[in-house]
Design an enzyme around this catalytic site. Sequence first.
Site, PDB file in Angstrom:
ATOM      1  N   CYS A   1       0.838  -1.211   0.000  1.00 33.81           N
ATOM      2  CA  CYS A   1       0.000   0.000   0.000  1.00 33.81           C
ATOM      3  C   CYS A   1       0.868   1.255   0.000  1.00 33.81           C
ATOM      4  O   CYS A   1       1.566   1.532   0.978  1.00 33.81           O
ATOM      5  CB  CYS A   1      -0.909  -0.053   1.234  1.00 33.81           C
ATOM      6  SG  CYS A   1      -1.748   1.485   1.634  1.00 33.81           S
ATOM      7  N   CYS A  39       0.147   3.753   2.753  1.00 33.62           N
ATOM      8  CA  CYS A  39       0.612   3.196   4.035  1.00 33.62           C
ATOM      9  C   CYS A  39       2.100   3.463   4.219  1.00 33.62           C
ATOM     10  O   CYS A  39       2.545   3.783   5.322  1.00 33.62           O
ATOM     11  CB  CYS A  39       0.362   1.690   4.090  1.00 33.62           C
ATOM     12  SG  CYS A  39      -1.378   1.225   4.000  1.00 33.62           S
TER      13      CYS A  39
END
Length: 105
Positions: free
Chosen positions: A30, A33
């Site tokens: 991600c 993230c």
Amino acid sequence: MAMKLDSTNFDRVLATPDTPVLVDFWATWCGPCRMVAPVIEQLAADYEGRAIVGKVDVDECGDLAMRYGVMSIPTVIVFKNGKPVAQQVGAVGKGVYAAMLDKAL
């Protein structure tokens, strides 16, 4: 450093009385993230001794993500006495996460 949380220690850490626990639900693949990761680490240092900062890899611990209805990552949830008290979905700045923690202190 943020604590790695998984099915073996999650409930025990959340049960820490009167100590807010910020949990970053994330995954290695991600992009947002990865952008938030340094902020989470900085918060772990800033709040050491006052709050617990942890990370849950949703690929390794899908059961925990499902339990809290995490559908998008990053999702950051602040818990107090084992119950969620604040939640933020998506990458935001340090100030937003710090305000969530401050409110729970």
